[in-house]
Every structure is written in C-alpha cells, then in structure tokens.
Write a protein that holds these residues in place. Structure first.
Motif, short mmCIF file in Angstrom:
data_model
loop_
_atom_site.label_atom_id
_atom_site.label_comp_id
_atom_site.label_asym_id
_atom_site.label_seq_id
_atom_site.Cartn_x
_atom_site.Cartn_y
_atom_site.Cartn_z
N GLU A 2 0.83 -1.21 0.00
CA GLU A 2 0.00 0.00 0.00
C GLU A 2 0.86 1.25 0.00
OE1 GLU A 2 -3.79 -2.06 2.31
OE2 GLU A 2 -2.24 -0.99 3.44
N HIS A 3 1.96 1.22 0.73
CA HIS A 3 2.89 2.36 0.73
C HIS A 3 3.54 2.51 -0.64
CE1 HIS A 3 5.64 5.30 2.47
NE2 HIS A 3 6.63 4.67 1.84
N PHE A 4 3.97 1.41 -1.23
CA PHE A 4 4.59 1.44 -2.56
C PHE A 4 3.67 2.07 -3.60
CE2 PHE A 4 5.04 -0.57 -6.72
CZ PHE A 4 6.39 -0.42 -6.99
N LEU A 5 2.39 1.73 -3.56
CA LEU A 5 1.44 2.18 -4.57
C LEU A 5 1.02 3.64 -4.41
CD1 LEU A 5 -0.88 -0.96 -4.65
CD2 LEU A 5 0.85 -0.33 -6.35
N THR A 6 1.09 4.17 -3.21
CA THR A 6 0.54 5.51 -2.96
C THR A 6 1.58 6.56 -2.59
OG1 THR A 6 0.06 4.96 -0.64
CG2 THR A 6 -1.68 4.55 -2.25
N LEU A 45 9.02 15.35 -12.74
CA LEU A 45 8.27 16.45 -12.14
C LEU A 45 7.97 16.08 -10.69
CD1 LEU A 45 6.97 19.19 -13.02
CD2 LEU A 45 4.82 17.93 -13.26
N PRO A 46 8.71 16.68 -9.73
CA PRO A 46 8.51 16.32 -8.32
C PRO A 46 7.28 17.00 -7.73
CG PRO A 46 10.26 17.95 -8.51
CD PRO A 46 9.83 17.61 -9.92
N ASN A 47 6.72 16.36 -6.70
CA ASN A 47 5.60 16.97 -5.99
C ASN A 47 5.72 16.72 -4.49
OD1 ASN A 47 4.19 14.52 -5.13
ND2 ASN A 47 3.53 14.27 -7.25
N ILE A 48 4.88 17.41 -3.73
CA ILE A 48 4.83 17.21 -2.29
C ILE A 48 3.38 17.28 -1.85
CG2 ILE A 48 5.17 19.66 -1.79
CD1 ILE A 48 6.74 18.80 0.71
N HIS A 49 3.02 16.42 -0.91
CA HIS A 49 1.68 16.45 -0.33
C HIS A 49 1.73 15.74 1.02
CE1 HIS A 49 1.03 12.19 -1.30
NE2 HIS A 49 1.41 12.43 -2.54
N PRO A 50 0.73 15.98 1.88
CA PRO A 50 0.71 15.27 3.17
C PRO A 50 0.56 13.77 2.95
CG PRO A 50 -0.84 17.12 3.16
CD PRO A 50 -0.39 16.93 1.75
N ARG A 51 0.82 13.03 4.01
CA ARG A 51 0.63 11.59 3.98
C ARG A 51 -0.84 11.29 3.69
NH1 ARG A 51 2.19 7.37 8.87
NH2 ARG A 51 1.39 5.48 7.86
N TRP A 52 -1.09 10.33 2.80
CA TRP A 52 -2.46 9.95 2.48
C TRP A 52 -3.19 9.43 3.71
CZ3 TRP A 52 -4.71 10.91 -2.05
CH2 TRP A 52 -3.91 11.05 -3.20
N ALA A 53 -4.44 9.84 3.89
CA ALA A 53 -5.35 9.19 4.83
C ALA A 53 -6.05 8.08 4.06
CB ALA A 53 -6.36 10.20 5.37
N LEU A 54 -5.55 6.86 4.20
CA LEU A 54 -6.04 5.74 3.40
C LEU A 54 -7.10 4.94 4.13
CD1 LEU A 54 -2.66 4.40 1.94
CD2 LEU A 54 -4.43 5.67 0.71
N HIS A 55 -8.04 4.41 3.36
CA HIS A 55 -9.09 3.53 3.87
C HIS A 55 -9.11 2.25 3.04
CE1 HIS A 55 -11.49 6.54 6.32
NE2 HIS A 55 -10.63 7.31 5.66
N ARG A 56 -9.42 1.14 3.67
CA ARG A 56 -9.74 -0.05 2.90
C ARG A 56 -11.02 0.23 2.10
NH1 ARG A 56 -5.10 -2.30 4.02
NH2 ARG A 56 -4.75 -2.82 6.19
N ALA A 57 -11.17 -0.43 0.98
CA ALA A 57 -12.37 -0.23 0.16
C ALA A 57 -12.75 -1.55 -0.49
CB ALA A 57 -12.13 0.84 -0.89
N GLU A 58 -14.05 -1.74 -0.64
CA GLU A 58 -14.60 -2.91 -1.31
C GLU A 58 -15.00 -2.53 -2.73
OE1 GLU A 58 -18.56 -5.82 -1.12
OE2 GLU A 58 -18.24 -4.25 0.38
N LEU A 59 -14.52 -3.27 -3.70
CA LEU A 59 -14.89 -3.01 -5.08
C LEU A 59 -16.28 -3.59 -5.36
CD1 LEU A 59 -14.06 -1.88 -7.86
CD2 LEU A 59 -13.12 -4.14 -8.37
N LEU A 60 -17.22 -2.73 -5.72
CA LEU A 60 -18.57 -3.16 -6.04
C LEU A 60 -18.69 -3.56 -7.50
CD1 LEU A 60 -20.52 -0.41 -4.08
CD2 LEU A 60 -19.87 -2.71 -3.31
#
Length: 239
Positions: A160-164, A180-195
């Motif tokens: 999950e860390h590798f992907l995001t 092209l570098p960028n910066i942003h806060p750490r993602w607030a990640l949630h598990r999700a179910e694919l419908l």
C-alpha cells in the motif's frame, strides 16, 4: 519533510479510489520513458486505475481556479524509477471532464490527457465514477467504478505504501525525459470494497487486458498537492 522549491502547480486530489493489478515488469518496460525502468515490489510492478476529483488547479502560488480547475479525472498509470533512484508514476492516459485543461496539458506538457464525459456520485459510504471518452480516440472508451469505503488504515502495508507514496512523475517532453517532483501530506487511506469495475481505458492505453479482480483497492478523502518545475531524470539505475 520534503521541500519542493519553485512551485509550478497547485491542486488538490479529492475522493480518490485506487485500483491496482499486478503486472510483469517485462510487459510494461517498453511503455516507460527513456531513462526509467519499472519500479517493483517483491518482483512485481503494478497497473493503476485511479479515479478522483481534481480540485482548483492553480499556477505558481496563485489560488486555484474554481471552475476550469475543478473536474473529474481517471488515470491509467504505471510505476517507474530513474537513475537517481527517484520513484514516480508514468501516466498512460488521463481522462478529464474539462476540455480547456485537457488542451493545455496536451500542448504545454505533452501529457496524454483525454476529454471525457464524466461523473462522480457519493451516497453514504459508496462512491461511483463514470467516464466516456470524447476526444481523442478511441472515442467512446468507457470506465465505470463503484467502491464502498471501509475502515481507516492506521499503518499501510509495504504494498500500500509502494502504490501511494509517490513523489513525482516521469514523462517525455519533446523526446527528452523529465521528472516532475511533488509534495503532499501523507495519504489518509481507507480499505475499500470493489462493487464493480467495467473498464476499457487500460486496454486503450496499450496495456494487456486485466486478469481477475484488482489485488488492492484503496480510498482516500484526498490531499493538497504542489508540483515543482521539471528536471531531467538522468541515466538508468544499475541492477
């Protein structure tokens, strides 16, 4: 804390759903810009289908544009690393629902943006994304995604860390590789179910057909982002 000097672009990515499938690095290597190779986690690389709401794109430190800078987006992306060890993403396609940003991104940045008819709908803990390509071709390429948002992730797994946790993108600009570098806060990640996922964008981006369900489905309410000016990525990493 990472620092991005000389801010070029500001924006926010909101209501983000990440779908990922494992792929053989040899299959995606020919699709990456010169100076990069597939980035891998435990021997595999990944194809990402990422849907979200782009919010208030702005230039330099000027406040973002409320209408033309806000639109639905869905991208098909790969994972790359360059000779300096900088990990990034490579976009194979980016659907967007505003024609002006598409035209600017294609002409000024040589980004593979596509104009599409798109919508995002939220109903309690479920969120859906729809897209139908208008221009350029293949005209009519579609994507429908529905997810149910689950519990907050306190500590992401290595995958999950590798992907995001990506801090830039690799691209080619008039035949020359750039980062092209960028910066942003750490993602607030949630598990999700694919419908459901009915997708034609991955095949339209020149990738092999996806086999089976995604190995990872994540959701985030979003982050604010700043991009710096592009830099050349340098040579290939050594094995």
């Amino acid at each position: 804390m990472r620092v991005v000097a000389d801010t070029l672009l500001t924006q926010s990515w909101l209501e983000v759903s990440f779908l990922h499938w494992a792929a053989d690095p040899a299959d995606v290597a020919p699709l990456l810009p010169a100076g990069t190779v597939p980035d891998t986690h435990e021997g595999l690389t990944y194809v990402g289908l990422v849907a979200f709401r782009m919010y208030r794109v702005g230039w330099f430190r000027v406040p973002g544009i409320p209408y033309f800078g806000t639109f639905a987006e869905t991208n098909v992306r790969l994972y790359s690393v360059d000779g300096h060890g900088r990990r990034g993403v490579v976009f194979r396609s980016l659907e967007a629902s505003r024609l002006l940003p598409v035209a600017v991104a294609r002409s000024a940045f040589r980004m593979p943006y596509m104009w599409a008819q798109m919508a995002i709908h939220r109903d309690a803990d479920t969120i859906s994304y729809t897209s139908k390509r208008r221009w350029p071709g293949p005209r009519g390429a579609r994507c429908r995604i529905g997810v149910r948002v689950g519990e907050r992730i306190e500590e992401p797994t290595g995958l999950e860390h590798f992907l995001t946790a990506r801090w830039g993108m690799h691209n080619a600009f008039f035949g020359r590789p750039v980062y092209l570098p960028n910066i942003h806060p750490r993602w607030a990640l949630h598990r999700a179910e694919l419908l459901y996922c009915e997708d034609e964008l991955v095949a339209a981006a020149g990738l092999p057909s996806l086999a089976g369900p995604p190995v990872s489905v994540l959701y985030s309410p979003g982050v604010p982002v700043r991009f710096a000016r592009p830099a050349r990525p340098g040579g290939l990493p050594t094995p």
